[in-house]
Design an enzyme around this catalytic site. Structure first.
Site, PDB file in Angstrom:
ATOM      1  N   ASP A  55     -10.540  93.313  -2.095  1.00 55.61           N
ATOM      2  CA  ASP A  55     -10.750  93.651  -3.509  1.00 55.61           C
ATOM      3  C   ASP A  55     -11.537  94.948  -3.704  1.00 55.61           C
ATOM      4  O   ASP A  55     -11.722  95.392  -4.839  1.00 55.61           O
ATOM      5  CB  ASP A  55     -11.452  92.501  -4.243  1.00 55.61           C
ATOM      6  N   LYS A  57     -15.748  86.802 -11.931  1.00 53.37           N
ATOM      7  CA  LYS A  57     -14.483  86.172 -12.326  1.00 53.37           C
ATOM      8  C   LYS A  57     -14.026  85.160 -11.278  1.00 53.37           C
ATOM      9  O   LYS A  57     -13.645  84.038 -11.614  1.00 53.37           O
ATOM     10  CB  LYS A  57     -13.415  87.262 -12.496  1.00 53.37           C
ATOM     11  N   ASN A  58     -14.065  85.565 -10.010  1.00 50.48           N
ATOM     12  CA  ASN A  58     -13.501  84.688  -8.977  1.00 50.48           C
ATOM     13  C   ASN A  58     -14.410  83.511  -8.623  1.00 50.48           C
ATOM     14  O   ASN A  58     -13.989  82.600  -7.910  1.00 50.48           O
ATOM     15  CB  ASN A  58     -13.136  85.496  -7.734  1.00 50.48           C
ATOM     16  N   ILE A  66      -4.923  91.930   4.297  1.00 51.35           N
ATOM     17  CA  ILE A  66      -4.835  90.657   3.576  1.00 51.35           C
ATOM     18  C   ILE A  66      -3.536  90.552   2.779  1.00 51.35           C
ATOM     19  O   ILE A  66      -2.830  89.552   2.857  1.00 51.35           O
ATOM     20  CB  ILE A  66      -6.058  90.462   2.637  1.00 51.35           C
ATOM     21  N   ARG A  95       2.125  86.359  -1.764  1.00 46.63           N
ATOM     22  CA  ARG A  95       1.076  85.393  -2.094  1.00 46.63           C
ATOM     23  C   ARG A  95       1.560  83.941  -2.170  1.00 46.63           C
ATOM     24  O   ARG A  95       1.569  83.320  -3.230  1.00 46.63           O
ATOM     25  CB  ARG A  95       0.360  85.810  -3.376  1.00 46.63           C
ATOM     26  N   ARG A 136      -8.335  92.249 -17.138  1.00 46.87           N
ATOM     27  CA  ARG A 136      -8.268  90.914 -16.539  1.00 46.87           C
ATOM     28  C   ARG A 136      -9.555  90.581 -15.787  1.00 46.87           C
ATOM     29  O   ARG A 136      -9.920  89.417 -15.685  1.00 46.87           O
ATOM     30  CB  ARG A 136      -7.101  90.824 -15.544  1.00 46.87           C
ATOM     31  N   ARG A 176      -2.760  83.882 -11.401  1.00 44.62           N
ATOM     32  CA  ARG A 176      -2.486  83.002 -10.271  1.00 44.62           C
ATOM     33  C   ARG A 176      -3.585  81.982 -10.038  1.00 44.62           C
ATOM     34  O   ARG A 176      -3.351  80.935  -9.456  1.00 44.62           O
ATOM     35  CB  ARG A 176      -2.294  83.817  -9.000  1.00 44.62           C
ATOM     36  N   CYS A 185       3.505  88.699  -6.720  1.00 41.59           N
ATOM     37  CA  CYS A 185       2.796  89.496  -7.721  1.00 41.59           C
ATOM     38  C   CYS A 185       2.701  90.919  -7.214  1.00 41.59           C
ATOM     39  O   CYS A 185       3.224  91.238  -6.150  1.00 41.59           O
ATOM     40  CB  CYS A 185       1.434  88.904  -8.039  1.00 41.59           C
TER      41      CYS A 185
END
Ligand code: EPU
Length: 416
Positions: free
Chosen positions: A305, A22-23, A327, A121, A397, A92, A116
């Site tokens: 993540d 996804k990223n 993070i 962020r 998502r 985002r 979020c």
């Protein structure tokens, strides 16, 4: 609203294929705005965030053709430069359109994302970077209003290495006049992959994947073909699920190189690992995982993540551990849900102190963000009894068909 019900039933076993990342796909989809020619993509994951990104591109006037995991994007008729709050607040990653729209059309009007579920962020790194390239930026009514007749190459040093800010800037600089040098860039593999695609589109980018990236701007870019690389976080999530259930699985269509730190932690937890070019086998048969300390940091260190998934593993492990989140300031929402399942976790600021319990017990729990959902699914697979995970739209998502894939590995899981 969908819920997932899981009945904990022992080890996961078998083979599972991971989807494209996804990223990696999100910046690639935004890169389609840099050229009037078609971008042909394969291995695009069927997750909700990608659907949102495609909806956004269509709203801007791009043509989107989708055939399974193949995608053709053509931005020859862009007729809007407005990216609305409704889309940015749900995803985002929409901020990735800012650099490409501004660089190609000289203007963009992109909503500020706001906070979020995992933290505040900010997007100041995106804005300051584009200002260095000569953009005139005002914040008005919650929108970033950016203008530049043509961006100019510049030397810019990020204060914080940000993944999407680095991506936004290399896309913008690819169409700027002259040379841009970016320093203190993020090192995540998705950035190297984006640069590879941009170079195939005619850009001239060197150093992507290191902290210093040099971009020679071009007047235009052209179409290209690209395969989205495997999802390292989906890979890691299945491996942790197998470790938590004392299972034995092979994850296929992946790349072990992107996961060195995570694999090291799994070995420390007691897993036997074997890797090939594009697969990883994890065997945790008949062994309780050992507690492992985790500290998140930018790539190539341990990824934020994967923090929530390891929290679930540590909750079941033998011994005590600390999990430090460096993070995002609010990425511990899953802790209260794990506590509902009997986990012994104490929060002290950015640190969670986890005392492993031999068993967790199924309970109704609520997913609060994407990776928190994955954490709860892992805990549920290894718990006694039934767990109902509410708000699984967070899960959808970023994970393609995770319930079907887990069922193929032997999990008792269904959607209601
Ligand atoms: N930051 C700033 N200012 C900025 C941008 C970032 O201070 O303008 C700070 C953030 O607050 C954070 C740090 O920099 O403390 C790193 O954030 P980064 O900008 O790198 O995160 P991102 O680009 O918004 C991407 C992924 C996230 C992933 C992070 C960190 C995408 C679309 N998203 O976000 O993915 O957690 O990098 O690796 O690539 C997820 O998939 O679940 C997810 C949240």
């Amino acid at each position: 609203m969908d819920k997932i019900v899981i009945t904990g039933n022992g080890p996961l076993q078998g083979d599972v294929h991971v989807a494209g990342a996804k990223n990696a796909a999100l910046p690639i989809i935004a890169a389609a705005l840099l050229t009037a020619q078609p971008l042909q993509l394969s291995n695009v994951p069927g997750v909700r965030d990608i659907g949102t990104a495609l909806k956004l591109l269509e709203m801007l006037g791009a043509a989107v053709e989708r055939d399974g995991t193949n995608l053709t994007l053509t931005s020859s008729n862009i007729n809007s430069l407005h990216v609305p709050y409704e889309l940015v607040k749900t995803m985002r990653g929409s901020i990735l359109t800012l650099g490409p729209l501004l660089a190609r059309f000289g203007e963009a009007d992109v909503s500020l994302p706001g906070g979020c579920a995992i933290g505040s962020r900010p997007v100041n790194e995106h804005i300051m970077g584009l200002q260095s390239l000569g953009a005139d930026i005002d914040i008005e009514g919650g929108y970033i209003k950016a203008k530049a007749s043509r961006l100019r190459g510049a030397h810019h040093t990020f204060d914080v290495p940000s993944v999407t800010a680095t991506e936004n800037l290399i896309m913008a600089a690819s169409l700027a006049e002259g040379e841009t040098v970016l320093e203190n860039c993020a090192l995540e593999p998705e950035i190297g992959d984006l640069a590879e695609l941009l170079n195939r589109m005619g850009a001239n980018i060197e150093g992507a994947g290191t902290s210093k990236i040099t971009i020679e701007g071009k007047t235009e870019l052209h179409g290209a073909e690209h395969r989205v690389p495997p999802d390292r976080i989906e890979t890691g999530t299945f491996l942790v699920a197998a470790a938590a259930t004392r299972g034995d699985i092979r994850v296929l269509d992946t790349n072990p190189d992107y996961l060195q730190h995570v694999l090291g932690k799994l070995e420390q937890a007691g897993a036997e690992l074997e890797t090939g070019d594009d697969w990883i086998r994890l065997n945790m048969r008949d062994r309780r995982p050992q507690a492992v300390n985790i500290t998140t940091a930018p790539y190539p260190a341990f990824p934020t993540d994967m923090q929530a998934q390891f929290m679930a593993l540590n909750a079941l492990a033998e011994g005590s551990s600390t999990v430090v989140e460096n993070i995002f300031e609010n990425r511990f929402m899953h802790v209260a849900e794990l506590q509902r399942m009997g986990a012994d976790i104490e929060l002290q600021g950015h640190t969670a102190i986890v005392k492993g319990r031999e068993r967790l017990k199924g309970a109704p729990v609520m997913a609060t963000d994407l990776r928190a959902s994955a954490c709860l699914i892992i805990a549920a697979l290894a718990a006694d009894g039934d767990t109902t995970v509410d708000r699984v739209y967070h899960l959808d998502r970023g994970y393609a068909n995770i319930d079907t894939k887990l069922a193929q590995l032997g999990a008792v899981i269904h959607r209601v």
